[in-house]
Design an enzyme around this catalytic site. Structure first.
Site, PDB file in Angstrom:
ATOM      1  N   SER A   1      31.473  35.643  41.699  1.00  0.00           N
ATOM      2  CA  SER A   1      31.503  35.231  43.108  1.00  0.00           C
ATOM      3  C   SER A   1      30.522  34.124  43.449  1.00  0.00           C
ATOM      4  O   SER A   1      30.604  33.551  44.542  1.00  0.00           O
ATOM      5  CB  SER A   1      31.211  36.432  44.016  1.00  0.00           C
ATOM      6  OG  SER A   1      32.267  37.344  43.970  1.00  0.00           O
TER       7      SER A   1
ATOM      8  N   TYR B   1      41.906  31.283  41.509  1.00  0.00           N
ATOM      9  CA  TYR B   1      40.757  32.113  41.888  1.00  0.00           C
ATOM     10  C   TYR B   1      40.184  32.849  40.672  1.00  0.00           C
ATOM     11  O   TYR B   1      38.963  32.881  40.463  1.00  0.00           O
ATOM     12  CB  TYR B   1      41.178  33.110  42.973  1.00  0.00           C
ATOM     13  CG  TYR B   1      40.072  34.024  43.423  1.00  0.00           C
ATOM     14  CD1 TYR B   1      39.004  33.536  44.170  1.00  0.00           C
ATOM     15  CD2 TYR B   1      40.079  35.375  43.099  1.00  0.00           C
ATOM     16  CE1 TYR B   1      37.975  34.378  44.587  1.00  0.00           C
ATOM     17  CE2 TYR B   1      39.062  36.219  43.509  1.00  0.00           C
ATOM     18  CZ  TYR B   1      38.018  35.716  44.251  1.00  0.00           C
ATOM     19  OH  TYR B   1      36.997  36.543  44.649  1.00  0.00           O
TER      20      TYR B   1
ATOM     21  N   LYS C   1      32.072  31.043  44.570  1.00  0.00           N
ATOM     22  CA  LYS C   1      32.593  30.851  45.929  1.00  0.00           C
ATOM     23  C   LYS C   1      31.827  29.760  46.675  1.00  0.00           C
ATOM     24  O   LYS C   1      32.382  29.111  47.570  1.00  0.00           O
ATOM     25  CB  LYS C   1      32.520  32.174  46.702  1.00  0.00           C
ATOM     26  CG  LYS C   1      33.439  33.251  46.129  1.00  0.00           C
ATOM     27  CD  LYS C   1      33.167  34.622  46.753  1.00  0.00           C
ATOM     28  CE  LYS C   1      34.069  35.696  46.143  1.00  0.00           C
ATOM     29  NZ  LYS C   1      33.724  37.057  46.616  1.00  0.00           N
TER      30      LYS C   1
ATOM     31  N   VAL D   1      29.424  39.616  40.583  1.00  0.00           N
ATOM     32  CA  VAL D   1      29.413  40.887  39.843  1.00  0.00           C
ATOM     33  C   VAL D   1      29.133  40.717  38.358  1.00  0.00           C
ATOM     34  O   VAL D   1      28.976  41.701  37.628  1.00  0.00           O
ATOM     35  CB  VAL D   1      30.708  41.713  40.012  1.00  0.00           C
ATOM     36  CG1 VAL D   1      30.853  42.222  41.423  1.00  0.00           C
ATOM     37  CG2 VAL D   1      31.922  40.930  39.570  1.00  0.00           C
TER      38      VAL D   1
ATOM     39  N   TYR E   1      27.574  40.464  50.316  1.00  0.00           N
ATOM     40  CA  TYR E   1      28.533  41.447  50.815  1.00  0.00           C
ATOM     41  C   TYR E   1      27.862  42.352  51.837  1.00  0.00           C
ATOM     42  O   TYR E   1      27.137  41.866  52.708  1.00  0.00           O
ATOM     43  CB  TYR E   1      29.117  42.267  49.649  1.00  0.00           C
ATOM     44  CG  TYR E   1      29.632  41.419  48.543  1.00  0.00           C
ATOM     45  CD1 TYR E   1      30.620  40.462  48.764  1.00  0.00           C
ATOM     46  CD2 TYR E   1      29.120  41.538  47.261  1.00  0.00           C
ATOM     47  CE1 TYR E   1      31.098  39.669  47.734  1.00  0.00           C
ATOM     48  CE2 TYR E   1      29.595  40.758  46.224  1.00  0.00           C
ATOM     49  CZ  TYR E   1      30.589  39.828  46.481  1.00  0.00           C
ATOM     50  OH  TYR E   1      31.053  39.056  45.462  1.00  0.00           O
TER      51      TYR E   1
END
Lengths: 315, 315, 315, 315
Positions: A64, A195, A67, A265, A247
């Site tokens: 992530s 993705y 992102k 992660v 998150y």
């Protein structure tokens, strides 16, 4: 002010000795294979100094953290479409929650939860070569990352990408749900493929810290002098990282560490001390919320020792 | 660097001329009476300079801004009980939502949503004089605010407090719900009474900006040299204000303004530029999320003009 | 007791004249083409009498009415697996809601909401011929329906099935979400294909009323004397139809009509008056909850005129 | 057809021997004192026969079973106001959930969840004597119950009512939440007091079964010949009991038992076999959803043995 070399060396030693290391992500086999014993850290200061410790040059799956780069790429194309599509609020839910999407008509809360990131990647993947669906989008993100890190050897871990695709039903659910609401344009399979490949980019702490330098530096890549984003956008991306980068533990991270940061992660975290440093840490064991346990601890100690919290008055 | 006096004067002039001013809170009659024409602003710098504009000395109902002071008071007594009772995460919901409480066993997400603030006030109200329930708690909060502002004339607007109590069924629902879960100790009526009085504290921008000085200054009140909180706690309160200070528009405020701040439905906002300034703005018209429309706009312009975003590298 | 022929004729006349007819489902083009002017009704009594009115022999897309037959097929194979996979409670949400799935670990509330029906179809589609994925499952459902209706001409409308597949992202989201939770076994694409074909079965009111006869008759098909399900299972399927047959308007239907029934967005409803009649109605205009507006009205008038509510004491 | 006396005697013997008896409600001390060893059952047939077994004449706290009588009372005054205030759908949530209320603007899903019942009681409590708040409402409900049971000795257990009031913070949260939305009119304290007293009505199985006779009999009390409600309303109340009478286990109860019924956390259940019987069972041990464990089992066996499911074709 503490000496950065001493601080980093001490933190790395403490992390090496730490018995409680969190749980390595097991949702895809390729990630589960990585040992929780790893710890790496690289700090690059505004002055250009690069301080490394531990497994600083071992590549890991950035997941992530990617992102941030996908968002930069999408903003460089059309910021209005980005913000029409995703919000800028913490979600108050887990990284892969679909509940918020249903309550809010398929519009993700922010670009750093999975749904929002998929919606951003869909923008990047648009306008694809029909013969090579997904090729252009992932190519653009990879080019950006390589350029920022000044390292063309950065590559996608194909086994991880394949693994994600085979097991990514939760992400597929998010993508189809958004497709049903018109939040994504492309074919779901192309968007997801892009993705999954973006998440499977493998980088070392050194490469990641280098790729983050522009964010500590008002948007300008210090290696090239090129403005990647303007100063206002650099501040705003940092604000999003602080509000939404961890998150459902983002508030806690802001409270404990006080730095804009984005976790993955795979155990990596990219953190920014504006005007001071770009920092990458990596340790694969995760907290229950999915953030690197030792990576977070290391950043907390670093921010504390160096006085780098953005909430610190002594700037 | 822009001149602070010029910047403040210009912003006040712009705000005075602004035709779209938001909607004054109408849920209690006392608040609905206030004109949306008001705008006030006071900036106090780390150097001690005090720059005022507009209705800088008109008292208004500080409402949820009081949650910062109640939190400081509760933390000074027993931080462990504070954090056992409330979390530190943005809620992802409205300021008065009860949904999150049900999903998470009566534990509020953070001390700045209504449920969390009531739980904090309950700690402050504990150990009451049985003959004067609620007296000691509100007394402690009022003493703290007066001391920080250096102004013993600060008082509670009794009509507002009465109005809140008469119409505060949503807050009563939150309190009873938490009582059912053991999140609050005291009699619900005492806790609510203390909470309604705390929200009804009336202060001017000048008084509020003074009361916030310790937060820009590493926890030390510059007027007295007294440490109100230690530097780490000052940073952490600022982090909470950034993450959670504007309810479900906190991410947007961080994105646009980049300063830790707490708003209230009376139209006031207390913002902190660590190491630089304590800022209070007031304009009663609200955004749909319940934050002062012109107050937010004024802070955005101020932060931009002065380069005060915490995400700014040029510190 | 009213005369059934008179009652049915009167209702059909009233429905033909009704100006407010609801809104034809528009989420797939093939359904949107159907005129809201249609109304058909067939009642088959326990004595074997067949009373028809209106467009009784025009085939329509049975859509979710097919969920009853898929459930019967799955129960005939392994009831334990059925009830391990889905619950028996009303969902309190819309037919295609994903929120409940997230809150309850991917287990659908009942077999009549979309998620539950997909999970049931997945059971029916299991053990497929690898060369013809989806062929065996849909074949079994179609064979059951043809056999119950005594009519081998019943077929799948291929254009509808194709349309559903092309636009069924919401259902794909549900399927992937359940796959992530292990609620479905098969490849998502096979399960969905079977589901979309099952929904695209085209039947007339006459065929549908015939196919439902076993449910009014303690599980025994009166045409063949064959026990399709045992009496207890027939009662239980009827109970599910009453509790969950009209999505988030099931309570209202039970309140107004008092008959076990299952609706579909094609505008068809199959209703059962245990011991008395199997009833099919069709009118394509829908209520906001997705149930046939005139179909519901017709059933309410029929149940009232004939005294057929299951809550009627005069049995 | 089995002999009712034999069936009831056998079921009572089986229930007496059952080792797993559920967990007695412990949320108020007065209910927690009752032994889980109790089991009572009374069946009154349409022919007027009264078959009793076990603790048939021991009074227990009827708790939520009272919601049926409050609904009848409120409907007798103004059905339009009843249905303007509460819905007729299963909630898909727990009996005391507040989530649905927030999502649906303070309007309870049905009159049998706590929120809905409080809203109904508020209608009954309206128009109170100012000097005796709550007196008229509870008086009306008690008069109705006594009249239906033909027994003026039925009374409120004051200790239970007091206990409920002292610990009923969850219900207070619901009431205040609805007050904030305008769903209830009266002072919250009066409405709650009436509600707590209504729940504290103590009745034996015999009294309860008698009080339910009008519901099996098309609305007419067989003892007096008086129409309590018209036949349509009797059917509709039965439909609500089937859809919503067992909170979040209503679907399961319909599936297993097939009778309209309303349970209470005191362990009582009133069930109706339309045209056949009014049935009361009592056993204080509860299922996780808050329904009498042995009471449910007894009703399932009774309905099965006698063929009394409303879904049974052999009527």
């Amino acid at each position: 002010m503490a000496d950065l070399h001493d601080v980093v060396a001490r933190i790395a030693a403490e992390m090496a000795a730490e018995p409680v290391r969190g749980k390595v992500a097991d949702y895809i086999p390729e990630l589960a294979k990585v040992s929780a014993d790893h710890f790496g850290m690289v700090v690059i200061t505004a002055a250009g100094e690069e301080v490394a410790a531990g497994d600083a040059d071992t590549p890991f799956s950035i997941q992530s953290v990617s992102k941030v780069f996908a968002l930069v790429e999408a903003l460089s194309r059309d910021p209005d479409r980005v913000w029409a599509r995703v919000g800028r609020e913490p979600s108050g839910g887990a990284f892969n929650s679909i509940v918020q999407l249903e309550a809010e008509a398929g519009r993700p809360r922010n670009p750093f939860i999975n749904a929002g990131a998929i919606a951003i990647t869909d923008l990047v993947a648009a306008g694809e070569d029909a013969e090579n669906p997904g090729r252009a989008g992932i190519g653009a993100i990879l080019r950006l990352v390589r350029s920022l890190a000044g390292d063309d050897s950065i590559a996608i871990d194909g086994a991880v990408a394949y693994s994600e695709a085979a097991t990514g039903h939760r992400n597929a659910a998010l993508a189809h749900f958004m497709k049903a609401h018109g939040t994504i344009d492309g074919p779901v399979s192309t968007t997801l493929s892009t993705y999954f490949h973006q998440c499977a980019i493998a980088m070392s702490c050194r490469q990641l810290a280098r790729a983050g330098r522009f964010l500590m530096n008002g948007g300008v890549d210090p290696a090239t002098g090129r403005a990647i984003v303007n100063p206002e956008r650099a501040r705003r991306i940092a604000a999003l990282m602080l509000s939404c980068g961890h998150y459902d533990a983002s508030g806690e991270f802001a409270f404990q560490v006080g730095l804009p940061a984005k976790s993955g992660v795979g155990g990596g975290i990219l953190a920014i001390a504006p005007g001071r440093a770009s920092i990458a840490v990596w340790s694969p064991g995760l907290s229950p919320q999915g953030n690197s346990l030792l990576g977070t601890a290391a950043l907390e100690r670093l921010a504390h020792a160096m006085g780098w919290s953005v909430f610190n008055p002594d700037c």
